[in-house]
Motif scaffolding. Structure first.
Motif, PDB file in Angstrom:
ATOM      1  N   UNK A 145      13.744   7.074 -16.055  1.00 37.78           N
ATOM      2  CA  UNK A 145      15.046   6.780 -15.429  1.00 37.78           C
ATOM      3  C   UNK A 145      15.222   7.619 -14.167  1.00 37.78           C
ATOM      4  N   UNK A 146      14.878   8.898 -14.258  1.00 40.86           N
ATOM      5  CA  UNK A 146      14.987   9.778 -13.089  1.00 40.86           C
ATOM      6  C   UNK A 146      14.053   9.315 -11.984  1.00 40.86           C
ATOM      7  N   UNK A 147      12.835   8.909 -12.338  1.00 42.42           N
ATOM      8  CA  UNK A 147      11.883   8.406 -11.336  1.00 42.42           C
ATOM      9  C   UNK A 147      12.431   7.159 -10.654  1.00 42.42           C
ATOM     10  N   UNK A 148      13.031   6.263 -11.443  1.00 39.52           N
ATOM     11  CA  UNK A 148      13.638   5.062 -10.865  1.00 39.52           C
ATOM     12  C   UNK A 148      14.766   5.410  -9.913  1.00 39.52           C
ATOM     13  N   UNK A 149      15.642   6.321 -10.320  1.00 40.30           N
ATOM     14  CA  UNK A 149      16.770   6.703  -9.468  1.00 40.30           C
ATOM     15  C   UNK A 149      16.302   7.368  -8.174  1.00 40.30           C
ATOM     16  N   UNK A 150      15.283   8.218  -8.281  1.00 40.95           N
ATOM     17  CA  UNK A 150      14.739   8.851  -7.070  1.00 40.95           C
ATOM     18  C   UNK A 150      14.140   7.794  -6.148  1.00 40.95           C
TER      19      UNK A 150
ATOM     20  N   UNK B   1       0.837  -1.207   0.000  1.00 41.27           N
ATOM     21  CA  UNK B   1       0.000   0.000   0.000  1.00 41.27           C
ATOM     22  C   UNK B   1       0.868   1.251   0.000  1.00 41.27           C
ATOM     23  N   UNK B   2       1.874   1.288   0.864  1.00 43.64           N
ATOM     24  CA  UNK B   2       2.761   2.450   0.922  1.00 43.64           C
ATOM     25  C   UNK B   2       3.566   2.565  -0.369  1.00 43.64           C
ATOM     26  N   UNK B   3       3.983   1.438  -0.920  1.00 48.13           N
ATOM     27  CA  UNK B   3       4.708   1.455  -2.192  1.00 48.13           C
ATOM     28  C   UNK B   3       3.874   2.046  -3.316  1.00 48.13           C
ATOM     29  N   UNK B   4       2.591   1.702  -3.349  1.00 44.45           N
ATOM     30  CA  UNK B   4       1.707   2.263  -4.369  1.00 44.45           C
ATOM     31  C   UNK B   4       1.554   3.767  -4.212  1.00 44.45           C
ATOM     32  N   UNK B   5       1.365   4.212  -2.981  1.00 42.25           N
ATOM     33  CA  UNK B   5       1.244   5.649  -2.732  1.00 42.25           C
ATOM     34  C   UNK B   5       2.547   6.367  -3.062  1.00 42.25           C
ATOM     35  N   UNK B   6       3.648   5.756  -2.717  1.00 39.11           N
ATOM     36  CA  UNK B   6       4.961   6.340  -2.983  1.00 39.11           C
ATOM     37  C   UNK B   6       5.200   6.439  -4.489  1.00 39.11           C
ATOM     38  N   UNK B   7       4.794   5.401  -5.225  1.00 41.37           N
ATOM     39  CA  UNK B   7       4.945   5.413  -6.680  1.00 41.37           C
ATOM     40  C   UNK B   7       4.131   6.540  -7.292  1.00 41.37           C
TER      41      UNK B   7
ATOM     42  N   UNK C 260      15.507   6.893  -2.404  1.00 36.46           N
ATOM     43  CA  UNK C 260      14.652   7.039  -1.221  1.00 36.46           C
ATOM     44  C   UNK C 260      14.510   5.712  -0.497  1.00 36.46           C
ATOM     45  N   UNK C 261      14.292   4.634  -1.235  1.00 36.88           N
ATOM     46  CA  UNK C 261      14.179   3.316  -0.598  1.00 36.88           C
ATOM     47  C   UNK C 261      15.462   2.986   0.147  1.00 36.88           C
ATOM     48  N   UNK C 262      16.606   3.256  -0.474  1.00 36.98           N
ATOM     49  CA  UNK C 262      17.876   2.952   0.181  1.00 36.98           C
ATOM     50  C   UNK C 262      18.074   3.795   1.441  1.00 36.98           C
ATOM     51  N   UNK C 263      17.914   5.115   1.316  1.00 35.82           N
ATOM     52  CA  UNK C 263      18.212   5.992   2.443  1.00 35.82           C
ATOM     53  C   UNK C 263      17.131   6.001   3.520  1.00 35.82           C
ATOM     54  N   UNK C 264      15.888   5.723   3.159  1.00 37.11           N
ATOM     55  CA  UNK C 264      14.808   5.751   4.144  1.00 37.11           C
ATOM     56  C   UNK C 264      14.564   4.379   4.764  1.00 37.11           C
TER      57      UNK C 264
END
Length: 139
Positions: A75-80, A21-27, A84-88
């Motif tokens: 590509x930019x969306x993927x990198x962002x 659910x959070x992944x969908x909202x984040x996407x 965020x997934x890595x740092x958060x």
């Protein structure tokens, strides 16, 4: 039905559901950010072209449009998203696990030891190489 209930009530399933659910909202959030802020900036490099960095292979045929700006935005969306997934998530959880292991007095996670099979295969390789080259095997 009892088995299904215990499966659903496990922490892993509930954690996974919350993550989805959070992944969908984040996407959706990252998509809106890229579509409304990043994409217009990328399209500036298209000059007077009304579709930005896109071009049609066959003029007048919308099915042949190659949209380089959309690819760059993806590509930019993927990198962002990855950053965020890595740092958060990944970095704090990894640090918390290390702290937890340290607090419990457990040893640091060690690299996997080389198995006896690998050692034996290495010795066989060295012996075959020495036999072929006429030299002595390395230790």
């Amino acid at each position: 039905m009892k088995g299904f209930k215990s499966f659903v009530m496990q922490g892993n399933v509930i954690d996974l559901a919350v993550g989805v659910v959070i992944g969908g909202a984040f996407t959706a959030l990252i998509g809106a950010f890229v579509d409304n802020l990043i994409q217009p900036v990328i399209n500036v490099f298209g000059g007077d072209n009304p579709v930005g960095l896109a071009f049609a292979i066959i003029k007048g045929n919308d099915a042949t449009i190659v949209n380089i700006g959309a690819v760059l935005s993806a590509i930019i969306a993927f990198l962002i998203t990855a950053a965020v997934v890595y740092f958060v998530f990944v970095l704090p959880i990894s640090s918390a696990r290390k702290l937890d292991r340290k607090r419990r007095g457990l040893p640091e996670e060690e690299e996997t030891a080389v198995s006896e099979d690998i050692i034996l295969l290495t010795e066989i390789r060295d012996a075959l190489t020495a036999q072929r080259d006429g030299s002595s095997p390395q230790s």
